[in-house]
Enzyme design. Structure first.
Site, PDB file in Angstrom:
ATOM      1  N   THR A  16      -5.915  -8.960  -2.565  1.00 60.23           N
ATOM      2  CA  THR A  16      -5.503  -8.029  -3.616  1.00 60.23           C
ATOM      3  C   THR A  16      -4.931  -8.795  -4.811  1.00 60.23           C
ATOM      4  O   THR A  16      -5.428  -8.690  -5.936  1.00 60.23           O
ATOM      5  CB  THR A  16      -4.437  -7.061  -3.058  1.00 60.23           C
ATOM      6  OG1 THR A  16      -4.871  -6.612  -1.769  1.00 60.23           O
ATOM      7  CG2 THR A  16      -4.245  -5.862  -3.966  1.00 60.23           C
ATOM      8  N   ALA A  17      -3.921  -9.601  -4.570  1.00 61.14           N
ATOM      9  CA  ALA A  17      -3.311 -10.365  -5.656  1.00 61.14           C
ATOM     10  C   ALA A  17      -4.200 -11.536  -6.068  1.00 61.14           C
ATOM     11  O   ALA A  17      -4.346 -11.823  -7.256  1.00 61.14           O
ATOM     12  CB  ALA A  17      -1.940 -10.869  -5.226  1.00 61.14           C
ATOM     13  N   GLU A  22     -11.245 -18.249   0.090  1.00 59.18           N
ATOM     14  CA  GLU A  22     -11.040 -17.079   0.957  1.00 59.18           C
ATOM     15  C   GLU A  22     -11.613 -17.331   2.355  1.00 59.18           C
ATOM     16  O   GLU A  22     -12.768 -17.758   2.486  1.00 59.18           O
ATOM     17  CB  GLU A  22     -11.683 -15.840   0.303  1.00 59.18           C
ATOM     18  CG  GLU A  22     -11.804 -14.613   1.205  1.00 59.18           C
ATOM     19  CD  GLU A  22     -10.495 -14.156   1.841  1.00 59.18           C
ATOM     20  OE1 GLU A  22      -9.468 -14.087   1.141  1.00 59.18           O
ATOM     21  OE2 GLU A  22     -10.498 -13.877   3.060  1.00 59.18           O
ATOM     22  N   ALA A  23     -10.830 -16.999   3.356  1.00 57.68           N
ATOM     23  CA  ALA A  23     -11.243 -17.226   4.745  1.00 57.68           C
ATOM     24  C   ALA A  23     -12.367 -16.287   5.181  1.00 57.68           C
ATOM     25  O   ALA A  23     -13.181 -16.631   6.037  1.00 57.68           O
ATOM     26  CB  ALA A  23     -10.043 -17.068   5.672  1.00 57.68           C
ATOM     27  N   ASN A  68      -7.475  -1.014   3.311  1.00 55.07           N
ATOM     28  CA  ASN A  68      -6.386  -0.032   3.307  1.00 55.07           C
ATOM     29  C   ASN A  68      -6.864   1.415   3.196  1.00 55.07           C
ATOM     30  O   ASN A  68      -8.056   1.689   3.143  1.00 55.07           O
ATOM     31  CB  ASN A  68      -5.334  -0.389   2.249  1.00 55.07           C
ATOM     32  CG  ASN A  68      -5.841  -0.224   0.829  1.00 55.07           C
ATOM     33  OD1 ASN A  68      -6.763   0.526   0.569  1.00 55.07           O
ATOM     34  ND2 ASN A  68      -5.228  -0.944  -0.095  1.00 55.07           N
ATOM     35  N   TYR A  69      -5.876   2.328   3.158  1.00 56.49           N
ATOM     36  CA  TYR A  69      -6.162   3.760   3.134  1.00 56.49           C
ATOM     37  C   TYR A  69      -6.337   4.328   1.724  1.00 56.49           C
ATOM     38  O   TYR A  69      -6.306   5.541   1.548  1.00 56.49           O
ATOM     39  CB  TYR A  69      -5.073   4.522   3.888  1.00 56.49           C
ATOM     40  CG  TYR A  69      -5.279   4.478   5.388  1.00 56.49           C
ATOM     41  CD1 TYR A  69      -5.932   5.521   6.042  1.00 56.49           C
ATOM     42  CD2 TYR A  69      -4.861   3.386   6.138  1.00 56.49           C
ATOM     43  CE1 TYR A  69      -6.150   5.470   7.401  1.00 56.49           C
ATOM     44  CE2 TYR A  69      -5.082   3.334   7.502  1.00 56.49           C
ATOM     45  CZ  TYR A  69      -5.734   4.384   8.126  1.00 56.49           C
ATOM     46  OH  TYR A  69      -5.958   4.324   9.475  1.00 56.49           O
ATOM     47  N   HIS A 124       2.619  -2.074   5.655  1.00 55.42           N
ATOM     48  CA  HIS A 124       3.168  -2.451   4.355  1.00 55.42           C
ATOM     49  C   HIS A 124       4.060  -3.690   4.404  1.00 55.42           C
ATOM     50  O   HIS A 124       4.970  -3.828   3.585  1.00 55.42           O
ATOM     51  CB  HIS A 124       3.950  -1.278   3.758  1.00 55.42           C
ATOM     52  CG  HIS A 124       3.096  -0.083   3.460  1.00 55.42           C
ATOM     53  ND1 HIS A 124       3.608   1.151   3.144  1.00 55.42           N
ATOM     54  CD2 HIS A 124       1.749   0.057   3.428  1.00 55.42           C
ATOM     55  CE1 HIS A 124       2.611   2.006   2.935  1.00 55.42           C
ATOM     56  NE2 HIS A 124       1.474   1.371   3.102  1.00 55.42           N
ATOM     57  N   PRO A 133       2.332   0.159  -1.351  1.00 59.47           N
ATOM     58  CA  PRO A 133       2.598  -0.980  -2.246  1.00 59.47           C
ATOM     59  C   PRO A 133       1.444  -1.531  -3.069  1.00 59.47           C
ATOM     60  O   PRO A 133       1.668  -2.336  -3.969  1.00 59.47           O
ATOM     61  CB  PRO A 133       3.091  -2.054  -1.267  1.00 59.47           C
ATOM     62  CG  PRO A 133       2.371  -1.748   0.009  1.00 59.47           C
ATOM     63  CD  PRO A 133       2.218  -0.248   0.048  1.00 59.47           C
ATOM     64  N   GLN A 134       0.166  -1.158  -2.793  1.00 57.33           N
ATOM     65  CA  GLN A 134      -0.904  -1.921  -3.441  1.00 57.33           C
ATOM     66  C   GLN A 134      -0.832  -1.891  -4.965  1.00 57.33           C
ATOM     67  O   GLN A 134      -1.094  -2.900  -5.623  1.00 57.33           O
ATOM     68  CB  GLN A 134      -2.285  -1.489  -2.943  1.00 57.33           C
ATOM     69  CG  GLN A 134      -2.737  -0.102  -3.357  1.00 57.33           C
ATOM     70  CD  GLN A 134      -4.239   0.108  -3.138  1.00 57.33           C
ATOM     71  OE1 GLN A 134      -5.019  -0.824  -3.152  1.00 57.33           O
ATOM     72  NE2 GLN A 134      -4.658   1.348  -2.934  1.00 57.33           N
TER      73      GLN A 134
HETATM   74  C1  FAD Z   1      -4.881  -0.777   7.353  1.00 60.17           C
HETATM   75  C2  FAD Z   1      -4.082  -0.859   6.098  1.00 60.17           C
HETATM   76  C3  FAD Z   1      -3.784   0.302   5.390  1.00 60.17           C
HETATM   77  C4  FAD Z   1      -3.046   0.244   4.213  1.00 60.17           C
HETATM   78  N1  FAD Z   1      -2.910   1.372   3.446  1.00 60.17           N
HETATM   79  C5  FAD Z   1      -2.409   1.262   2.189  1.00 60.17           C
HETATM   80  C6  FAD Z   1      -2.533   2.334   1.262  1.00 60.17           C
HETATM   81  O1  FAD Z   1      -3.125   3.361   1.547  1.00 60.17           O
HETATM   82  N2  FAD Z   1      -1.978   2.171   0.038  1.00 60.17           N
HETATM   83  C7  FAD Z   1      -1.345   1.014  -0.333  1.00 60.17           C
HETATM   84  O2  FAD Z   1      -0.837   0.945  -1.456  1.00 60.17           O
HETATM   85  N3  FAD Z   1      -1.248  -0.011   0.512  1.00 60.17           N
HETATM   86  C8  FAD Z   1      -1.804   0.062   1.744  1.00 60.17           C
HETATM   87  N4  FAD Z   1      -1.805  -1.023   2.567  1.00 60.17           N
HETATM   88  C9  FAD Z   1      -1.078  -2.245   2.129  1.00 60.17           C
HETATM   89  C10 FAD Z   1      -1.774  -3.017   1.010  1.00 60.17           C
HETATM   90  O3  FAD Z   1      -3.164  -2.961   1.172  1.00 60.17           O
HETATM   91  C11 FAD Z   1      -1.256  -4.463   1.044  1.00 60.17           C
HETATM   92  O4  FAD Z   1       0.144  -4.473   0.867  1.00 60.17           O
HETATM   93  C12 FAD Z   1      -1.855  -5.330  -0.072  1.00 60.17           C
HETATM   94  O5  FAD Z   1      -3.251  -5.190  -0.110  1.00 60.17           O
HETATM   95  C13 FAD Z   1      -1.464  -6.788   0.156  1.00 60.17           C
HETATM   96  O6  FAD Z   1      -2.037  -7.616  -0.845  1.00 60.17           O
HETATM   97  P1  FAD Z   1      -1.874  -9.186  -0.788  1.00 60.17           P
HETATM   98  O7  FAD Z   1      -2.555  -9.720  -1.984  1.00 60.17           O
HETATM   99  O8  FAD Z   1      -0.460  -9.522  -0.574  1.00 60.17           O
HETATM  100  O9  FAD Z   1      -2.616  -9.649   0.554  1.00 60.17           O
HETATM  101  P2  FAD Z   1      -4.123  -9.411   1.019  1.00 60.17           P
HETATM  102  O10 FAD Z   1      -4.794  -8.419   0.155  1.00 60.17           O
HETATM  103  O11 FAD Z   1      -4.085  -9.119   2.473  1.00 60.17           O
HETATM  104  O12 FAD Z   1      -4.837 -10.801   0.752  1.00 60.17           O
HETATM  105  C14 FAD Z   1      -4.605 -11.979   1.468  1.00 60.17           C
HETATM  106  C15 FAD Z   1      -5.920 -12.748   1.549  1.00 60.17           C
HETATM  107  O13 FAD Z   1      -5.691 -14.089   1.929  1.00 60.17           O
HETATM  108  C16 FAD Z   1      -6.685 -14.495   2.834  1.00 60.17           C
HETATM  109  N5  FAD Z   1      -6.145 -15.641   3.581  1.00 60.17           N
HETATM  110  C17 FAD Z   1      -5.057 -15.641   4.388  1.00 60.17           C
HETATM  111  N6  FAD Z   1      -4.833 -16.879   4.856  1.00 60.17           N
HETATM  112  C18 FAD Z   1      -5.786 -17.681   4.321  1.00 60.17           C
HETATM  113  C19 FAD Z   1      -6.065 -19.083   4.418  1.00 60.17           C
HETATM  114  N7  FAD Z   1      -5.287 -19.895   5.128  1.00 60.17           N
HETATM  115  N8  FAD Z   1      -7.137 -19.562   3.769  1.00 60.17           N
HETATM  116  C20 FAD Z   1      -7.920 -18.763   3.005  1.00 60.17           C
HETATM  117  N9  FAD Z   1      -7.688 -17.433   2.881  1.00 60.17           N
HETATM  118  C21 FAD Z   1      -6.627 -16.902   3.520  1.00 60.17           C
HETATM  119  C22 FAD Z   1      -6.955 -13.258   3.649  1.00 60.17           C
HETATM  120  O14 FAD Z   1      -8.180 -13.327   4.322  1.00 60.17           O
HETATM  121  C23 FAD Z   1      -6.888 -12.178   2.579  1.00 60.17           C
HETATM  122  O15 FAD Z   1      -8.132 -11.959   1.979  1.00 60.17           O
HETATM  123  C24 FAD Z   1      -2.533  -1.009   3.762  1.00 60.17           C
HETATM  124  C25 FAD Z   1      -2.826  -2.181   4.458  1.00 60.17           C
HETATM  125  C26 FAD Z   1      -3.621  -2.120   5.604  1.00 60.17           C
HETATM  126  C27 FAD Z   1      -3.946  -3.406   6.317  1.00 60.17           C
END
Ligand code: FAD
Ligand code: NAG
Ligand code: NAG
Ligand code: NAG
Ligand code: NAG
Ligand code: NAG
Ligand code: NAG
Ligand code: NAG
Ligand code: NAG
Ligand code: NAG
Ligand code: NAG
Ligand code: NAG
Ligand code: NAG
Length: 611
Positions: A48-49, A69-70, A137-138, A547, A592-593
């Site tokens: 996401t970020a 990306e993994a 996510n949802y 979350h 939080p997204q």
């Molecule tokens: C099932 C589910 C339902 C949800 N529902 C909602 C919702 O409805 N609304 C909402 O706002 N939020 C929801 N959330 C939460 C929201 O999606 C997350 O808080 C947000 O997407 C997190 O973003 P991020 O960038 O921190 O991490 P992520 O988007 O998880 O990204 C991390 C990335 O890093 C990669 N990665 C990790 N380690 C490594 C490595 N060592 N090497 C290479 N790549 C790596 C992963 O594969 C992943 O692609 C939900 C989450 C889930 C899982």
């Protein structure tokens, strides 16, 4: 061989996306695994970020940018389940049984046995794909409250985190389309609510809209909440969260498919920039030189190891669990943990992996005399009809996740909440007055084991005191981190959980909902009455809203739990930032997204300013 595979799969992807109305994608920019290379910026995690940052840095046109990306494309690895909204329920099973979880797009993490939940272990879904958890996510999209950002600004000593100053970054990330009144049932429109104004220029990459179908069950909630005295909200994106509303979703308004950081930002970057994307590529370690300056990352693609140099910065966007894990295996974290695993300490930061916030999810299950989402799993003929409707007209049940309506409730303002004086005053001291303690979702997705017409109320606890942790058991990123959310371990949370559950029961007992509820409450059922019985039930069934946050929290240097400063820079080293949900100092009330996209936009601007 591998390169051929990548190109082949990308061709399949392009045709799969073409079917969904994507138009043309270009595949000029996929990195060559095995070949050492150098970029100005290397971003770890295409989630996401990560994709938001990568796209903004690449769009500037001045710098070379790589994202590592993994996982890969969820469209390939999970078929259409990750694309049509109702498909999401098929792969997020929070139980301890991982057989139902597709390991190509999910990390298959299990929590430690949870002492607050009768020692149960829970699957904690996390996206392993381009898009990350925005591909898992949802779809619920919202912003946090004005008071939440006052707290954030105070925590980091920076007024640029107040509502007025973060609002432009929320706006920069999204494009809003109001609900379509001709395709939603007439009784399920948002009335005069139109959030166009709070989306301002409205030209961001992420699509925010309302599904073309609204659940029948949800249509009974406006009057149910009104019976309990809860007002209607003007949407969820103006900094106020005390009331009920149909939720905005990260969903394409035309094709009714998931809008993720991959379908929005990455698509833009592929069309307009020379961003390089490495897929199936696990970052094993961040490399530092003698001056504690991050110089690059070690990458592993199916056993081929190589190094990517970063001449300007390494940016960690690996999410709530792996951002702290990667810092720790690279020498940044609590010295005691690192020493125990023979990892040389580069920066002794006690807060890495600590301070984890989450929103526990509680459930009350019912049977109703309406058609609900259980149709899609239990009635093959109707499911086929709905699938056809979706494929031909992009309408019907498949356009929605089934949880499309919410009430955000400040329970402490509800005269029937029976809080102890202690909990009431702790809540008042810890959370600003506009921060609701619970959210109640109309859930149309039923009860396991019930033949059909199952429905329920999902309760999210938004003002929690329990804090969990993430740590490591080895220096290897291929080993899962040790995840302990510590849900319901704090006495306040237990009391808030019971109080919120009783509110849900009052909701189910309104005249509006009673009209359509069949028989008695299905789970936990009327035998569960005393507070002690309710708590026991909740411990036995609570799962997560997914979350997890704040495991590399932002803060001031004198805060012993802080890992990064207000700009995401990791304390004690140079050229390294963490930018993702783990950097949030506090978990926003609700979903939080939207806030994660906002933060990535804000820090992308900062990085370019400083470059
Ligand atoms: C099932 C589910 C339902 C949800 N529902 C909602 C919702 O409805 N609304 C909402 O706002 N939020 C929801 N959330 C939460 C929201 O999606 C997350 O808080 C947000 O997407 C997190 O973003 P991020 O960038 O921190 O991490 P992520 O988007 O998880 O990204 C991390 C990335 O890093 C990669 N990665 C990790 N380690 C490594 C490595 N060592 N090497 C290479 N790549 C790596 C992963 O594969 C992943 O692609 C939900 C989450 C889930 C899982
Ligand atoms: C990466 O950095 C190392 C150490 O500074 C250097 O030896 C190497 O040549 C660099 N690799 C590339 C591809 O620039
Ligand atoms: C790149 O970023 C710099 C610094 O913010 C800015 O001045 C410049 O206009 C940007 N260029 C483009 C093409 O956006
Ligand atoms: C999803 O894909 C499967 C298998 O290709 C197909 O049978 C089904 O109709 C598709 N569903 C939708 C909603 O596109
Ligand atoms: C786990 O799920 C799989 C597939 O859904 C099922 O076959 C298996 O019986 C389940 N195992 C347990 C222990 O429940
Ligand atoms: C949970 O596990 C702990 C430690 O093993 C044990 O002391 C406790 O009794 C267990 N609790 C329950 C409810 O089983
Ligand atoms: C609403 O949807 C209908 C049917 O898909 C379409 O014809 C119409 O243009 C849409 N209206 C708006 C305002 O988008
Ligand atoms: C709203 O309309 C839907 C679809 O026609 C129907 O199933 C539902 O019962 C209606 N809700 C109310 C509150 O009347
Ligand atoms: C790539 O870098 C790694 C780590 O520095 C080194 O071991 C390896 O030999 C390099 N490979 C090539 C092809 O230069
Ligand atoms: C690491 O930091 C902690 C807390 O600040 C401190 O107690 C500890 O002594 C430090 N350890 C080392 C090896 O510096
Ligand atoms: C698609 O919409 C048209 C026009 O409303 C309708 O006649 C047709 O039956 C719909 N097709 C399906 C498969 O629902
Ligand atoms: C439901 O509400 C009615 C009043 O509308 C009340 O008499 C009844 O006791 C309530 N039932 C439960 C289980 O709370
Ligand atoms: C927990 O729930 C399971 C069913 O999922 C049930 O068999 C068990 O008795 C419950 N345990 C407690 C302590 O409520």
């Amino acid at each position: 061989m591998l390169q051929t595979l990548f190109l082949l799969s990308f061709a399949i992807l392009c045709s799969a996306l073409g079917d969904l109305g994507y138009g043309k994608l270009f595949s000029t920019s996929f990195g060559y695994p095995g070949v050492n290379a150098s970029y100005d910026y290397v971003i770890i995690g295409g989630g996401t970020a990560g994709l938001t940052l990568a796209t903004r840095l690449a769009l500037n046109g001045t710098y070379s940018v790589a994202v590592v990306e993994a996982g890969s494309f969820y469209e390939l690895d999970n078929g259409n389940y990750s694309q049509y909204p109702s498909g999401v329920i098929r792969s997020t099973d929070p139980g301890p049984n991982l057989s139902a979880v597709n390991g190509l797009i999910d990390w298959r993490f299990l929590t430690t046995p949870q002492t607050g939940l009768l020692n149960r272990t829970v699957h904690y879904a996390r996206g392993k794909c381009l898009g990350g958890s925005s591909g898992r996510n949802y779809l619920l999209y919202q912003r946090a409250t004005v008071g939440f950002f006052d707290e954030w600004a105070k925590e980091v000593g920076d007024a640029s985190y107040e509502w007025q100053s973060v609002l432009p970054y929320y706006q920069k990330s999204a494009h809003y389309t109001p609900g379509n009144t001709t395709t939603r049932a007439a009784n399920s429109s948002r009335g005069t609510v139109d959030e166009t104004a709070v989306f301002a220029k409205n030209d961001g990459p992420l699509q925010v809209s309302l599904p073309k179908y609204a659940a029948s069950w949800s249509s009974y909630f406006p009057s149910a909440f009104s019976e309990l005295g809860l007002p209607q909200l003007e949407g969820t994106n103006s900094g106020i969260l005390n009331g009920w509303t149909y939720m905005t979703m990260s969903e394409d308004p035309t094709y009714q498919t998931r809008s993720s950081s991959e379908t929005s930002y990455l698509k833009l970057a592929l069309e307009r920039t020379s961003l390089t994307v490495y897929t199936h590529a696990l970052v094993n370690r961040i490399m530092f030189d003698d001056t504690k300056t991050a110089r690059g990352v070690l990458v592993d693609v199916a056993g081929m190891k190589f190094m990517l140099n970063a001449t300007k910065e390494v940016i960690v966007s690996a999410g709530a669990f792996q951002s702290p894990q990667l810092l720790m295996v690279s020498g940044i974290g609590p010295a005691s943990t690192l020493k125990g695993l023979d990892i040389p300490v580069i920066s002794n930061l006690s807060g890495v992996g600590q301070n984890m916030w989450d929103n526990p999810r509680l459930t009350l299950s019912l049977e109703v005399n309406l058609e609900t989402g259980t149709t899609l799993t239990n009635q093959p003929e109707r499911a086929l009809e709905e699938t056809e409707k979706y494929i031909v007209n992009r309408t019907g049940m498949l356009t929605s996740t089934g949880a499309d309506f919410a009430g955000f409730v400040k329970l402490t303002n509800d005269s029937r909440s029976n809080f102890s004086t202690e909990t009431r005053s702790s809540l008042a001291e810890t959370f600003p007055p506009d921060w609701p303690e619970a959210e109640f979702f109309a859930s149309s997705n039923g009860v396991a084991g019930l033949a059909h017409n199952g429905a329920g109320i999902f309760i999210g606890l938004l003002a929690t005191f329990s804090r969990g942790s993430v740590t490591i058991k080895s220096a290897d990123m291929a080993d899962a981190p040790v995840i302990d959310p510590a849900w319901l371990t704090d006495k306040h949370d237990q009391e808030i959980a019971v109080t919120a559950f009783k509110y849900a029961r009052r909701l189910a007992n309104t005249t509006s909902l009673r009209k359509v509820i069949v028989g008695e409450e299905v789970v936990p059922g009327p035998a569960v009455q005393s507070d002690a019985q309710i708590l026991e039930y909740l411990k036995n069934t609570t799962v997560t809203y997914y979350h997890a946050s704040s495991t590399c929290k932002m803060g001031m240097r004198n805060d012993s739990m802080a890992v990064v400063d207000k700009d995401g820079k990791v304390f004690g080293v140079k050229n390294l930032r963490v930018v993702d949900v783990s950097a949030l100092p506090l978990l926003p009330p609700g979903q939080p997204q939207g806030t994660v996209y906002m933060l990535a936009e804000k820090i992308a601007d900062k990085i370019l300013e400083e470059a």
